[in-house]
Design a protein around this motif. Sequence first.
Motif, PDB file in Angstrom:
ATOM      1  N   TYR A 312      20.359 -67.672  29.461  1.00 19.03           N
ATOM      2  CA  TYR A 312      19.977 -69.778  28.387  1.00 19.03           C
ATOM      3  C   TYR A 312      19.261 -68.864  27.670  1.00 19.03           C
ATOM      4  O   TYR A 312      18.982 -69.686  26.762  1.00 19.03           O
ATOM      5  N   THR A 313      18.953 -67.542  27.392  1.00 23.12           N
ATOM      6  CA  THR A 313      18.024 -67.215  25.877  1.00 23.12           C
ATOM      7  C   THR A 313      18.707 -66.799  24.571  1.00 23.12           C
ATOM      8  O   THR A 313      18.668 -66.273  23.923  1.00 23.12           O
ATOM      9  N   LEU A 314      20.466 -66.935  25.346  1.00 20.68           N
ATOM     10  CA  LEU A 314      21.370 -66.158  24.158  1.00 20.68           C
ATOM     11  C   LEU A 314      21.503 -66.435  22.611  1.00 20.68           C
ATOM     12  O   LEU A 314      21.339 -65.890  21.754  1.00 20.68           O
ATOM     13  N   PRO A 315      20.706 -68.082  22.676  1.00 22.37           N
ATOM     14  CA  PRO A 315      21.028 -68.056  21.211  1.00 22.37           C
ATOM     15  C   PRO A 315      19.963 -67.567  20.530  1.00 22.37           C
ATOM     16  O   PRO A 315      20.410 -67.406  19.559  1.00 22.37           O
ATOM     17  N   SER A 316      19.022 -67.841  21.277  1.00 26.75           N
ATOM     18  CA  SER A 316      17.353 -66.851  20.206  1.00 26.75           C
ATOM     19  C   SER A 316      18.086 -65.479  20.033  1.00 26.75           C
ATOM     20  O   SER A 316      17.250 -65.319  19.206  1.00 26.75           O
ATOM     21  N   TYR A 317      18.438 -64.515  21.059  1.00 32.00           N
ATOM     22  CA  TYR A 317      18.212 -63.501  20.962  1.00 32.00           C
ATOM     23  C   TYR A 317      19.221 -63.350  20.529  1.00 32.00           C
ATOM     24  O   TYR A 317      19.221 -62.079  19.427  1.00 32.00           O
ATOM     25  N   PHE A 318      20.312 -64.200  19.953  1.00 28.13           N
ATOM     26  CA  PHE A 318      21.312 -63.882  18.877  1.00 28.13           C
ATOM     27  C   PHE A 318      20.937 -63.703  17.791  1.00 28.13           C
ATOM     28  O   PHE A 318      21.652 -63.729  16.736  1.00 28.13           O
ATOM     29  N   LEU A 319      20.121 -64.791  17.151  1.00 27.01           N
ATOM     30  CA  LEU A 319      19.675 -65.096  16.220  1.00 27.01           C
ATOM     31  C   LEU A 319      19.060 -63.790  15.149  1.00 27.01           C
ATOM     32  O   LEU A 319      19.558 -63.832  14.161  1.00 27.01           O
ATOM     33  N   VAL A 320      18.990 -62.704  16.309  1.00 23.43           N
ATOM     34  CA  VAL A 320      17.465 -61.953  15.902  1.00 23.43           C
ATOM     35  C   VAL A 320      18.501 -60.903  15.241  1.00 23.43           C
ATOM     36  O   VAL A 320      18.434 -60.496  14.180  1.00 23.43           O
ATOM     37  N   THR A 321      20.290 -60.981  15.304  1.00 16.48           N
ATOM     38  CA  THR A 321      20.791 -59.923  14.440  1.00 16.48           C
ATOM     39  C   THR A 321      21.855 -60.695  14.058  1.00 16.48           C
ATOM     40  O   THR A 321      22.665 -60.449  13.011  1.00 16.48           O
ATOM     41  N   HIS A 322      22.132 -62.260  13.547  1.00 13.49           N
ATOM     42  CA  HIS A 322      22.770 -62.435  13.165  1.00 13.49           C
ATOM     43  C   HIS A 322      22.353 -64.053  12.882  1.00 13.49           C
ATOM     44  O   HIS A 322      22.033 -65.005  12.995  1.00 13.49           O
TER      45      HIS A 322
END
Length: 469
Positions: A312-322
């Motif tokens: 569920y947190t994947l969009p926030s996590y993905f934006l750290v590196t992208h």
Amino acid sequence: MSKADADRYKYKKASDLPSNHNDVIHQLSIHSRQGHNKFWSESVLPFMLTFTCPFFVRSIVFISDHCHGSIGEFFTRILFDQSMTLKQILEQFFYFQWHWPSAIIIISFLMYAIMMTMILPGKEYTGPITDTGHVPIYRDNGFTYYFVSLGLFALLTLVLKMNHLSPTYIYDHWEEFLSTVSTFAFILCFFVMLKGKYMPSTNDHRSSSNWITDFYRGVELYPRIFDVDIKLITNCRYGMLSWALLSAIFCMKTFELHGYTDSALVTCLLTLIYLTKFFWWESGYMKTMDIIVDRAGFYLCWGCLVWVSGLYTLPSYFLVTHPIELGPVLTTTILALGLLSIYINYDCDRQKIDVRASNGQCKVWGKPSHIIRAKYVLLNGKQSESILLASGYWGLSRHFHYIPELALAFLWSCPCGFKFILPYIYFIFLSILLMHRAHRDDQKCRLKYGKAWDRYCQLVRWKVWPGIY
């Protein structure tokens, strides 16, 4: 075996029911699944899911961190990269790691959730009566718990920053954290299964000789330890709050690495506002299918402890590196549409709550509410009644509230851009989950309410999407 228990297994599908089935009934709730003793549905499938779900969650992190967000690159490395040994694959995706700093954080957070749930003030409220006549009792302090926790998290962040530390430590050790919480969740689910088998809290439990089934689906419907409801803690007080805090942590990490990033802020804000709505309505959630149908097992408890944290947190996590710069126009548009989706989702729930609180004596969209009073019989022989709302949003489809929820999931994922499909996995998963849940709910209600549900379906034809499904 009592007559009620015998009838539970006598009828396998709706067409087998006698014409007076509302006098026989609620023993045919969704707990009695067709093919109950089938090897595939009760052994193979649960085993495969308990084995592959941890692999799936760990894979997502690996793809984001080590494969530049590319699922294709991930499979290429797994299948054709000879430098990746079997030992490395097991350690990366399957091995049950125990990282003590992460374990201390997880256990401390869980103890905090239990303690605050017990001490924070709130009015008592009840959940729906169960098949056996049990009425679960809760304390309505979820909204207070949420804001107190956010305030304490902000204070903790300030103290850590003053000492040259940061809660983004969790991001820096995210792979170890996920492995540890998964290991902990497996242990907890096994303990909850044993408790249900040998020390059930209520009569609403179902134990079998198949431990795989009991582990995956759970045994107890309302397990409690020292009067603390396990599903309330795992689903809401740990799972949903961890979603909020992790989104904030990942947003902070993005800011630490790249400075102000509007895409990370938009995703974080929409998540936090949505979860504010969730905790405001927590008493309503405790009357949904997750609570009144699904038992406390791997599916529910591991899912809320690990699946929510990792997926569920994947969009926030993905934006750290992208990270992506949206600009003021896109930022404003996505926020506005997201807030509208949250409001509609809330308003759907409010309509149903208001109608039931007033016993149907209220207006919906300026007109008298259109309701069906559906009676059913519990296993103990007592009669009960539910109100089915067929006006307002609930006149458009039986689960219209799923539409704004899916829209919101898309909106807080789209700041990640459209180059990669990875950040949309939650949206894809949620779409499948909610369509399947609508199907399950329709089955449950048809068995529970009988002819009253048939009348309701004549008034409200569509399950979710008006004119489509």
